[in-house]
Design a protein around this motif. Structure first.
Motif, mmCIF file in Angstrom:
data_model
loop_
_atom_site.group_PDB
_atom_site.id
_atom_site.type_symbol
_atom_site.label_atom_id
_atom_site.label_comp_id
_atom_site.label_asym_id
_atom_site.label_seq_id
_atom_site.Cartn_x
_atom_site.Cartn_y
_atom_site.Cartn_z
ATOM 1 N N GLY A 299 18.338 5.762 0.661
ATOM 2 C CA GLY A 299 17.225 4.932 1.134
ATOM 3 C C GLY A 299 16.982 3.716 0.281
ATOM 4 O O GLY A 299 16.246 2.802 0.662
ATOM 5 N N ASN A 301 15.637 0.950 -1.860
ATOM 6 C CA ASN A 301 14.245 0.532 -2.064
ATOM 7 C C ASN A 301 13.573 0.197 -0.737
ATOM 8 O O ASN A 301 12.593 -0.538 -0.693
ATOM 9 N N ARG A 302 14.116 0.780 0.355
ATOM 10 C CA ARG A 302 13.623 0.428 1.686
ATOM 11 C C ARG A 302 12.501 1.343 2.181
ATOM 12 O O ARG A 302 11.938 1.091 3.246
ATOM 13 N N LYS A 303 12.188 2.405 1.422
ATOM 14 C CA LYS A 303 11.229 3.392 1.941
ATOM 15 C C LYS A 303 10.014 3.564 1.031
ATOM 16 O O LYS A 303 9.478 4.662 0.884
ATOM 17 N N GLY A 304 9.619 2.492 0.403
ATOM 18 C CA GLY A 304 8.413 2.538 -0.405
ATOM 19 C C GLY A 304 8.692 2.769 -1.874
ATOM 20 O O GLY A 304 9.784 3.175 -2.273
ATOM 21 N N THR A 305 7.664 2.518 -2.673
ATOM 22 C CA THR A 305 7.813 2.561 -4.125
ATOM 23 C C THR A 305 8.130 3.961 -4.635
ATOM 24 O O THR A 305 9.035 4.147 -5.454
ATOM 25 N N ARG A 307 9.455 6.573 -3.114
ATOM 26 C CA ARG A 307 10.812 6.988 -2.733
ATOM 27 C C ARG A 307 11.858 6.221 -3.534
ATOM 28 O O ARG A 307 12.878 6.790 -3.941
ATOM 29 N N THR A 308 11.599 4.949 -3.803
ATOM 30 C CA THR A 308 12.527 4.160 -4.616
ATOM 31 C C THR A 308 12.664 4.759 -6.003
ATOM 32 O O THR A 308 13.772 4.909 -6.530
ATOM 33 N N ASN A 311 14.684 7.922 -5.904
ATOM 34 C CA ASN A 311 16.105 7.611 -5.719
ATOM 35 C C ASN A 311 16.745 7.150 -7.023
ATOM 36 O O ASN A 311 17.880 7.521 -7.338
#
Length: 484
Positions: A299, A301-305, A307-308, A311
């Motif tokens: 994902g 950095n496309r799914k919010g802080t 989740r980033t 990841n």
């Protein structure tokens, strides 16, 4: 066989090169490619021929599966095939590299007594596993072409990059096998010899000298005082730097002799001004692989802080595990993940820091983190860190303690490292300062190679480095990244 051995420098490399261009001169181009493949397999087998079938089976398996994935529709069947292929490659890697680690932890946690296998790690398995996984994923995405088997085989086993990288991408090198191999290029030969020589000097003169001091501190000394501990940690920090950059230079140089340009894998990482910058400079092809084939599929950095950040931690955790089957490696990777998150948070707040302070903090963090990377046990890491923190006291040799008149510093006849290695602590200190200046002030060796203008001065310089290196090859030592 390793690059810094007499067999490689005076036998394998010149014979392989001469026969290769002789076959090209006779326009036996397919045979010259096969010759390079066979030579590379011989190079690999020199270490342990028992693992030759493993690399051959995996090479054929991934080539055939990649061909099927490239031709198939991107449906459920193709996804299952891709998962199967990735799972097979990871299963082989886990069996050889992580089986004993996992079983040891199970035995510890559940008080079981499952026997360990004590397997010898197949050379380069961490590197060629990632290379093959990238090929399968790109085949599934229809980003590969119908490559000739021998060119694919050369992509996998080409000896300059086979053992410790860089982790090459098929689009970078396979097209070069068709376009660049056929004609002897004098400029490439001169640049290849030049950077290979620099890499050899880095390894056998600088890195191997520092290795003796690092080993004494980490593995031999029972207790380290402040100065001993800092000499130990800095010795390893620069040993790893010159060992890895030396290998990278030698790989680029050996490949360039055959008109193949390998990707840059090392770009003066100790000049980095933050931890994100460091990972753009250190083991660059590993960072590229983890970004493209792990971070982005998770994902990115496309799914919010939140989740980033998760990841990023996953990527660095697995990076640590990839480097070694041990909790110290995992902790090292996690430390870098936390530092990366702190760096991102700082930038998101819009805060700034003086670049010299930023560089200093980055270097010190990297230096401390390397302690866990190098230590064989937690106890060894704590031993070095306690010394660096001054918890084991401050001492100086008698003649300097009296001369400087520092209060609270105990005079001793010899420092711990000096006693073990027979080398003066002052000599070590001056040596490391000189190395530090070289690292920060000198241009990157790849840039030196690109700007090379062959002349007598450069020929003399390269010859001098080569002769010094040859006379220092009193024993053959492996590159540190061979262990990963």
């Amino acid at each position: 066989m390793i690059f810094n051995s007499y067999e490689f420098i005076f036998a394998f490399l010149p014979i392989t090169w001469l026969v290769f261009f002789l076959l090209n001169k006779l326009e036996l181009f397919k045979l010259s490619t096969i010759w390079l493949v066979v030579s590379s397999l011989f190079f690999y087998s020199w270490w342990n021929v028992a693992y030759l079938p493993l690399i051959l089976i995996l090479m054929i398996f991934n080539y055939l599966l990649g061909s099927v994935l490239r031709k198939s529709n991107s449906g459920r069947r193709a996804r299952y095939l891709l998962v199967f292929g990735v799972a097979v490659n990871l299963a082989v890697l886990c069996y050889f590299k992580y089986y004993d680690f996992f079983i040891s932890n199970i035995n510890f946690a559940f008080h079981t007594n499952i026997p360990l296998l004590h397997l010898t790690l197949p050379l380069a398995i961490s590197f060629f596993t990632f290379q093959k996984i990238a090929y399968l994923v790109d085949s599934y995405r229809k980003e590969t072409e119908q490559y000739n088997f021998w060119k694919y085989a050369l992509f996998v086993v080409f000896f300059p990059q086979l053992i410790a990288g860089p982790i090459v991408h098929h689009k970078e090198v396979i097209p070069q096998f068709s376009k660049a191999l056929k004609v002897l290029n004098v400029e490439n030969v001169s640049k290849g010899i030049f950077i290979f020589t620099i890499g050899l000097f880095k390894k056998v003169v600088i890195a191997d000298t520092l290795a003796a001091w690092a080993t004494a501190g980490f593995d031999t000394a029972g207790k380290l005082t402040f100065i001993d501990a800092w000499m130990t940690s800095l010795s390893y920090t620069f040993q790893l730097y010159f060992d890895f950059s030396g290998y990278t230079d030698m790989a680029i140089g050996a490949a360039l002799l055959f008109n193949i340009r390998l990707p840059i894998n090392f770009n003066s990482p100790y000049k980095a001004v933050n931890i994100l910058d460091f990972w753009k400079r250190w083991h660059m092809t590993l960072t590229r692989f983890l970004t493209k084939y792990l971070y982005i599929p998770l994902g990115g950095n496309r799914k919010g802080t939140v989740r980033t950040y998760i990841n990023v931690l996953i990527v660095f955790f697995l990076s640590g595990l990839w480097h070694g089957a041990g909790w110290t490696f995992i902790f090292w990777g996690t430390l870098h993940g936390i530092a990366s998150l702190a760096n991102r948070f700082w930038q998101q707040l819009g805060l700034r820091m003086n670049k010299y302070l930023s560089w200093f903090l980055t270097f010190q963090f990297v230096n401390v983190a390397w302690v866990f990377f190098r230590a064989k046990t937690w106890e060894d890491a704590i031993k070095v860190l306690k010394g660096m923190a001054g918890l084991n006291g401050f001492v100086l040799p008698e003649k300097f303690a009296g001369m400087l008149g520092f209060h609270g510093i105990t005079p001793v006849k010899e420092m711990v490292l000096s006693t073990i290695t027979g080398t003066s602590i002052i000599y070590m200190f001056v040596y490391i300062i000189i190395i530090f200046v070289i690292v920060l002030a000198c241009r990157n060796s790849v840039k030196l190679m690109d700007d090379l203008k062959p002349n007598w001065q450069m020929a003399f310089f390269a010859s001098a480095l080569f002769m010094i290196s040859i006379f220092n090859m009193t024993k053959v030592s492996e590159f540190l990244y061979f262990n990963f």
